[in-house]
Enzyme design. Structure first.
Site, PDB file in Angstrom:
ATOM      1  N   GLU A 158       0.808  -1.229   0.000  1.00  0.00           N
ATOM      2  CA  GLU A 158       0.000   0.000   0.000  1.00  0.00           C
ATOM      3  C   GLU A 158       0.838   1.274   0.000  1.00  0.00           C
ATOM      4  O   GLU A 158       0.671   2.155   0.844  1.00  0.00           O
ATOM      5  CB  GLU A 158      -0.964   0.006   1.188  1.00  0.00           C
ATOM      6  CG  GLU A 158      -2.002  -1.095   1.087  1.00  0.00           C
ATOM      7  CD  GLU A 158      -3.209  -0.908   2.002  1.00  0.00           C
ATOM      8  OE1 GLU A 158      -3.210   0.018   2.805  1.00  0.00           O
ATOM      9  OE2 GLU A 158      -4.162  -1.707   1.876  1.00  0.00           O
ATOM     10  N   GLU A 357      -5.138  -8.613   0.505  1.00  0.00           N
ATOM     11  CA  GLU A 357      -5.899  -8.238   1.702  1.00  0.00           C
ATOM     12  C   GLU A 357      -7.331  -7.968   1.327  1.00  0.00           C
ATOM     13  O   GLU A 357      -7.604  -7.367   0.277  1.00  0.00           O
ATOM     14  CB  GLU A 357      -5.341  -6.971   2.369  1.00  0.00           C
ATOM     15  CG  GLU A 357      -4.039  -7.164   3.106  1.00  0.00           C
ATOM     16  CD  GLU A 357      -3.586  -5.908   3.843  1.00  0.00           C
ATOM     17  OE1 GLU A 357      -4.448  -5.146   4.332  1.00  0.00           O
ATOM     18  OE2 GLU A 357      -2.367  -5.704   3.909  1.00  0.00           O
TER      19      GLU A 357
HETATM   20  C1  BGP Z   1      -4.428  -2.152   5.183  1.00  0.00           C
HETATM   21  C2  BGP Z   1      -3.071  -2.483   5.699  1.00  0.00           C
HETATM   22  C3  BGP Z   1      -3.031  -3.520   6.759  1.00  0.00           C
HETATM   23  C4  BGP Z   1      -4.258  -3.632   7.641  1.00  0.00           C
HETATM   24  C5  BGP Z   1      -5.555  -3.310   6.936  1.00  0.00           C
HETATM   25  C6  BGP Z   1      -6.743  -3.108   7.845  1.00  0.00           C
HETATM   26  O1  BGP Z   1      -4.427  -0.831   4.773  1.00  0.00           O
HETATM   27  O2  BGP Z   1      -2.215  -2.922   4.658  1.00  0.00           O
HETATM   28  O3  BGP Z   1      -1.820  -3.361   7.445  1.00  0.00           O
HETATM   29  O4  BGP Z   1      -4.100  -3.071   8.853  1.00  0.00           O
HETATM   30  O5  BGP Z   1      -5.456  -2.190   6.103  1.00  0.00           O
HETATM   31  O6  BGP Z   1      -6.763  -1.794   8.334  1.00  0.00           O
HETATM   32  P1  BGP Z   1      -6.911  -1.427   9.854  1.00  0.00           P
HETATM   33  O7  BGP Z   1      -5.852  -2.177  10.578  1.00  0.00           O
HETATM   34  O8  BGP Z   1      -6.731   0.034   9.941  1.00  0.00           O
HETATM   35  O9  BGP Z   1      -8.271  -1.857  10.255  1.00  0.00           O
END
Ligand code: BGP
Length: 457
Positions: A158, A357
């Site tokens: 990301e 993800e």
């Molecule tokens: C993405 C990231 C992850 C993960 C996910 C969920 O942007 O790559 O690291 O954390 O989001 O987001 P959050 O943890 O803010 O709920």
């Protein structure tokens, strides 16, 4: 009844700083995540899910779950603390990768996931050109040490969200100009890493891992459609055009100029980017975006990595009245948006796609008999996997699907109570309890999905 390819990589994801713990063990340098203040009422990253000490137990559970692939990230701070190779750090990932392979699970590592070494951060982080070389040296160590066993490498997780929600992700509060110079250095670093990888004939594939979201116009007004195209160019294609075509997207460049944030690009940079491009595209998808033509003059920074943002004169983020939202942070839930996104990416680049993800963060409760009934997570994942299946029917080439997350871990800014895992970790934000592992209902459901190769879901 969706058909998934025979060798479809059913996986699950984590990232080093969010899952490992052992923040200062075996020679590890602190990362930007270790040195920043935790967000209010959330834990720090010192212990996380203690995967560093529980990885064998966790992989045993992955095997039971039926995972074909495990997407994790490697901590730069373990491999090259203060710029020097650390054999203890290498050993951890060597053991992890070997353990995965022994259990027939494909290791799918990300080189860099939001955890820049603190010593590089102090020298300006990505805005300092020297970080490019530090990254490439680090990548070469990874390829040399693990390249014989890794088939799919992702470069940077990301990168686009590091730029647009940098404040949330690594405390970056610099100007657009500095941020986009840093972004440019990351693009060059990525291209150089791909060069090293391809020239080294390590035998696998390498690609970027941005967060990609289709962008809807708020109305059928042509101005809104144009706004959607601008946001997509800026949020999505800037990053993928650079990684796949080795060039800057023209509409994104127009916005950069308007923001007075056009990066300095050398001829050498252009050449390196053009000549060294991706073999596949990994992407994270949580939700879609909706925008209208920006009528006001305010830029609005993203409040977290999945939220919209606005650029005066180009686009303004709006809510989508047709979509429900998640309990945490009100992110829209849009499974069809995943199909739209996958088709858009494939249409532009014609490279195989890997979802690295996708998932639902929610507070889970353990019942007295030790069960976690997370039907909401099953509903979310089911709806999204169905759309992956439909995208495959549309003709999109998919390598696999790795939902976030394999086990509970710490959210980027909302602590441990925002859980995503198939496996419940018995700890709270401020009480480490016994860190024991428990299969959620979603674990048993995903096990069936994998076992049936998606048929019947
Ligand atoms: C993405 C990231 C992850 C993960 C996910 C969920 O942007 O790559 O690291 O954390 O989001 O987001 P959050 O943890 O803010 O709920």
């Amino acid at each position: 009844m969706r058909q998934f390819p025979k060798n479809f990589l059913w996986g699950a994801s984590t990232s080093a700083y969010q899952v490992e713990g052992a923040w200062n063990e075996d020679g590890k340098e602190p990362s930007v995540q270790d040195i920043r203040e935790p967000f209010p009422n959330t834990t720090d990253f010192k212990v996380a899910a203690d995967h560093y000490h529980h990885y064998k137990e966790d992989i045993k559970l992955f095997k039971e779950l039926g995972l074909k692939g495990y997407r994790f990230s490697i901590a730069w701070t373990r491999i090259m603390p203060y710029g020097k190779i650390n054999e203890q750090g290498i050993k951890f990932y060597d053991d992890l990768i070997n353990e995965l392979i022994e259990n027939d699970i494909e290791p799918v590592p990300t080189v860099f996931h939001f955890d820049l070494p603190a010593s590089l951060h102090e020298k300006g982080g990505w805005s300092n050109r020297e970080t490019i070389d530090a990254f490439v040296t680090y990548c070469k160590v990874l390829f040399d040490r693990f390249g014989d066993r890794v088939k799919y490498w992702q470069t940077i997780n990301e990168q686009n969200m590091l730029v647009f929600a940098g404040k949330v992700l690594d405390g970056n509060q610099a100007s657009w100009k500095t941020i986009f110079q840093g972004n440019h250095h990351m693009l060059v670093a990525q291209a150089k890493a791909m060069k090293v990888y391809h020239e080294g004939n390590y035998g696998g594939k390498i690609g970027p891992a941005p967060n990609i979201a289709c962008v809807y116009p708020k109305s059928e007004k042509p101005e809104d459609m144009l706004a959607a195209e601008y946001m997509s160019a800026f949020r999505n294609w800037l990053f993928l055009d650079a990684a796949v075509y080795g060039v800057y997207n023209h509409m994104a460049m127009k916005i950069l100029k308007a923001l007075d944030a056009e990066p300095e690009i050398t001829e050498e940079d252009r050449k390196i980017m053009k000549e060294n491009t991706a073999d596949f595209i990994a992407f994270n998808y949580y939700n879609s975006m909706t925008v209208s033509a920006a009528e006001d003059n305010t830029d609005a920074q993203s409040k977290d990595q999945q939220s919209g943002f606005s650029i005066a004169g180009f686009f303004k983020s709006e809510t989508n009245d047709h979509l429900k939202t998640t309990e945490f942070a009100n992110w829209p839930i849009d499974p069809i948006g995943l199909r739209v996104t996958a088709n858009q990416i494939y249409d532009r680049y014609r490279l195989p796609l890997l979802i690295t993800e996708n998932g639902l963060g929610q507070e889970d409760t353990m019942t007295e008999d030790g069960k976690i009934h997370d039907q909401y997570r099953i509903d979310y994942l089911k709806a999204h996997i169905e759309q992956v299946g439909l995208s495959i029917e549309d003709g999109v080439e998919f390598l696999g699907y790795c939902p976030w997350s394999a086990i509970d871990l710490i959210s980027t800014h909302e602590g441990f109570r925002k859980r995503y895992g198939f496996v419940y970790i018995n700890r709270d934000d401020f009480d480490l309890k016994d860190l024991s592992r428990h299969k959620k209902d979603s674990f048993l459901w995903y096990q069936q999905v994998i076992n049936n190769n998606g048929i019947g879901l």
